[in-house]
Write a protein that holds these residues in place. Sequence first.
Motif, PDB file in Angstrom:
ATOM      1  N   PRO A 232       0.957  -0.979  -0.384  1.00  0.00           N
ATOM      2  CA  PRO A 232      -0.110  -0.177   0.267  1.00  0.00           C
ATOM      3  C   PRO A 232       0.284   1.175  -0.215  1.00  0.00           C
ATOM      4  N   LEU A 233       2.174   1.220   0.220  1.00  0.00           N
ATOM      5  CA  LEU A 233       3.240   2.657   0.013  1.00  0.00           C
ATOM      6  C   LEU A 233       3.515   2.284  -1.027  1.00  0.00           C
ATOM      7  N   TYR A 237      -0.402   1.159  -4.322  1.00  0.00           N
ATOM      8  CA  TYR A 237      -0.965   2.682  -2.932  1.00  0.00           C
ATOM      9  C   TYR A 237      -1.015   3.450  -5.077  1.00  0.00           C
ATOM     10  N   GLU A 265      -2.866  15.732  -4.812  1.00  0.00           N
ATOM     11  CA  GLU A 265      -2.213  14.987  -4.822  1.00  0.00           C
ATOM     12  C   GLU A 265      -1.954  13.811  -3.994  1.00  0.00           C
ATOM     13  N   PHE A 266      -3.658  12.829  -4.852  1.00  0.00           N
ATOM     14  CA  PHE A 266      -3.422  11.244  -3.486  1.00  0.00           C
ATOM     15  C   PHE A 266      -3.052  10.530  -5.255  1.00  0.00           C
TER      16      PHE A 266
ATOM     17  N   THR B  62       0.224   9.153   1.039  1.00  0.00           N
ATOM     18  CA  THR B  62       1.453   9.061   0.648  1.00  0.00           C
ATOM     19  C   THR B  62       2.384  10.049   0.409  1.00  0.00           C
ATOM     20  N   TYR B 220       8.296   6.342   1.780  1.00  0.00           N
ATOM     21  CA  TYR B 220       7.196   6.705   2.050  1.00  0.00           C
ATOM     22  C   TYR B 220       6.770   6.994   3.976  1.00  0.00           C
ATOM     23  N   ARG B 221       5.193   7.719   3.673  1.00  0.00           N
ATOM     24  CA  ARG B 221       4.987   8.426   4.896  1.00  0.00           C
ATOM     25  C   ARG B 221       3.378   8.285   4.776  1.00  0.00           C
ATOM     26  N   GLN B 222       2.354   7.541   5.071  1.00  0.00           N
ATOM     27  CA  GLN B 222       1.358   7.848   5.044  1.00  0.00           C
ATOM     28  C   GLN B 222       0.891   9.191   5.763  1.00  0.00           C
ATOM     29  N   LEU B 248       1.481   4.110   7.736  1.00  0.00           N
ATOM     30  CA  LEU B 248       2.448   2.898   8.201  1.00  0.00           C
ATOM     31  C   LEU B 248       3.043   4.107   7.777  1.00  0.00           C
ATOM     32  N   THR B 249       4.592   3.908   7.728  1.00  0.00           N
ATOM     33  CA  THR B 249       5.742   4.264   7.520  1.00  0.00           C
ATOM     34  C   THR B 249       7.030   3.257   6.665  1.00  0.00           C
TER      35      THR B 249
END
Lengths: 379, 637
Positions: A232-233, A237, A265-266, B62, B220-222, B248-249
């Motif tokens: 998901p990151l 994503y 910016e999603f 993200t 990445y970080r949320q 999450l990160t």
Amino acid sequence: MATATIDWGANQQRPLRSLLPGGVSLNVDLPLLLTMLAITGFGFIVLYSAVGENGSLLLRQAVRCGIGFCAFFALAQVPPNYLRAFTPWVFCGVFGLLLLVMIDGEVGKGAQRWLSLGVVSFQPSEFMKLAVPLMVAWFMHDRSLPPTLPQVAVLVLIVLVPALLIARQPDLGTALLVVAAGSLTILLTGVSKRIIAAVGLAGLVSAPIAWQFMLDYQRARVITFLNPESDPLGAGYNIIQSKIAIGSGGIFGKGWLNGTQAHLEFLPERSTDFIFAVMAEEFGLMGLLLLLALYLVLVGRGLFIALAAQDTFTRLLAGSLTLTFFVYVFVNAGMVSGLLPIVGVPLPLVSAGGTSMVTLMAGFGMLAAISGQKKRLAA
Amino acid sequence: MENAERPFKDQMREQKLFQSRVIACAVGVLLLTAMLVGRLVQLQVVDTQHFTELSEGNRIRTAPLAPTRGLIFDRNGLLIAENLPTWQLVAVPEEIDDLDGTLNALTRLDLLTDVDLEELAGSVRSRLGFERVTLGNLSESQAARFAVRRHRYPGVDIQEGLVRHYPYAGAGVHAVGYVGSISSDDLELIDRGEYAATSQIGKTGVERSYESVLHGQVGYRQQEVNAQGRVLLDPAMTEGGENQPTLLTRWPTPGRHLILSIDMRLQLAGARAMGVQRGAAVAIDPRNGDLLALISTPGFDPNRFAAGLSRNDYVALTTDPDNPLFNRALAGRYPPGSTIKPMLGLAALHHESVDPHEDHYCGGYFRLPGSTHRYRDWRPQGHGAMNLHSAIVESCDVYFYQLAVELGIDSLGSSLTAFGFGAPTGIDISGEAAGIVPSREWKRQQFANPADQVWFPGETVIAGIGQGYTQVTPLQLANASAAVAASGRRFRPRLLIGTEDAVSGAFEQVEPVEADPVHVADESHWQMIQDAMLGVTNEPSGSGLTAMLGTPYTVAGKTGTAQVFSVGQDEEYDEDNVDERLRDHGLFVAFAPFDAPEIAVAVVVENGGGGNRAAGPVARAILDAYFGIEDHGDSYD
């Protein structure tokens, strides 16, 4: 009954006399040109929304577009006979460049695919998308169709050797597209259905073997495609957000400049590979149907040109250029809407960026040249 | 032609076959399109409610996290490129009620300096939404001053980051390079995802050539944001505390540290000895090709690029007549002058075109048979009787005019090629020039006009003292001198000797790469040439004696003087009357210790006059630094 003389409307085009002084006729295929203009125009409207007020990016895209149209007009003037005569040299030249990249390429994106010529750097692999169908068509031109088994073997080598070199760069996406372009040309030569079935089966069998040779990031993409939630990151994503963008667009869309997915910016890569999702969010299903209709007009026109073409070389070339174009559309739209795994294929004539715009328009220039061939012969 | 019947082609059948395939493909196109439309209908009509809710409730964004760039150390572990914390004043336009008032207040606080307020206000207003706009860079004290008043300026904040810093400023810049803002050209060559949170990229030197090693991997970080896109919660920004489990990160992987072959002591000593003179100095370890120093002067401060160079400053740098951005060590092309005499002597021994022990009389000039043109020696009265050894020691030109004529231009050229001249050395940073080794063939290709393509005997004569067409880079000269010191063994010069993992500290060594060695017919020739170079710096008549007087280590060398301005046949070269830019270049090559060489040096001082006087002290300073001898000058810093 189909007879030797077919006119599928290829003669309806008019040379644009007014563009050049002295009544010299400039060969363009008007239906092709107008549809291309419509698509690029629509593309600019969406790109404006996707990049905000980033004037320099829009300007760069306009410049690329301009170069693309120059390539279109230039190649439209080249008689297909000349094109055929130059084909082996073009193929060898591009193949040589590909080898050069392997030896001396600039390292970009952790992969060797760029060749730098002083100020400009470019990807020779991109030109293989044109060179391979050209070479296949050239090889079959003087031979009778359908090809014999040894001839098919030669054709497969023409397609696979460059494709493997590109896959080694490593650029799996472009390699697959080169294989697609080559295979479609071979398909059009009328190769027997049994051979097609055998190759298809071989492909299925070799998939697990290919898996062994894939790089980590390539495997990750396949896994992400099968289960986006697993990452998901990163890549997952992208696909989650792009499905939300498309789905929330509904039938009529949120309106131009109003896409929240894009503007908050999603949505990643929204000016390049994922621009289809921006379009989907802001213009809805109606906008997408309009775009797909325009694409189908281009494809239909291309297939007409192929059917009306006068010899094996032009027939195969026109057919494969058209079908390859459709493959790009399908792969990009399919990947953005979650039908296909993510391979870095831009949306033809719409996505911002690179060499692909120029090669696509160059391909349409060849189509226009083939469409003008009959006219030239008559004149 | 188009419709000519070919015996084996059944046109009609082929056309029908093609038609059937096109129709099959068209059906395929329509089917795939239908599939696509079906998918879109599913997403946009059937499930649109679901996705609209997701879109409206989309609160998790993200955001990329920049990896920390790897550090750069010299061979002794001195830090030469680091990352320092930096503070930027940023604004969120939507949250500022009175923009002009706020900007004026910030100016009064001395937080905004050297800016056009109107222009800044305009650029802030042109942004949409909750995008952050950078107002300017802050010093540590400025950041502190703002921090205590932050509550008074809603919508203005401090953003912390890292900026590249080079503690030695310009001293190593032509080897280390610098980082600068990512340009559109750079974008074409990088993975945008990897650089999503990075604003700077290596532009020159090792910063550029090892960019992929230094950069690391993006994380990445949320973040949780509201419907307008404003960040509500960011686990990476808030320390510990309320880390929500749903956010999450993935932390970035820092880039690897680079360990360079450069020895900053030599680098600094050389740069100081060069002073304000233009030129270059390169020191190399003949045993492995390690570059111990790579100096090009004038230099410039790479920190200004890292901090963001203004357009005016950049223009000033590029239009500076001394051209500080130009890397003279790699790309400067100079006539080698007499510094190549030892190599030409070796070539003559190899080709047996000279008897090293036979005396030739030097009367101050040389004439080709059947010509009246006088090729003059640098010493007008001549050197008297000269053999190969004394001709190198005293740098007799007449002896080498004769030697070049007997060797012939083609053998002369190929011997220089064997030492690596005329081709890039393959150093691990870009921007290297190839230089020129003249030959008949080269001249044929170089000139378009057939009259210019002819090789004249006189051109061979002056090639014997490194004048005329011959052009070498200081790096090539150092590398060739290292080859002389190592009796023909050659390496590809390199700056990187290892990399280190930023987290575990695991060291990975880079092995030296050997190049084609220089072959000679008889190994004793090396001894003869090296002895002559020892004489240059040790015998009373040696042309490099004064530069190396009293060294506690044994050093061998060779002086060189390269003409920039050609003096007429009957004129005297008078330094005081010649424009400074037209004065001779001074050159000096050296290696030490003589018995087991560990360092070879080449120095070029532009328009510095004679080699011994101008370039000798620089070579001496670098050698002294290598052997740990206290410098009599002021200490650096």
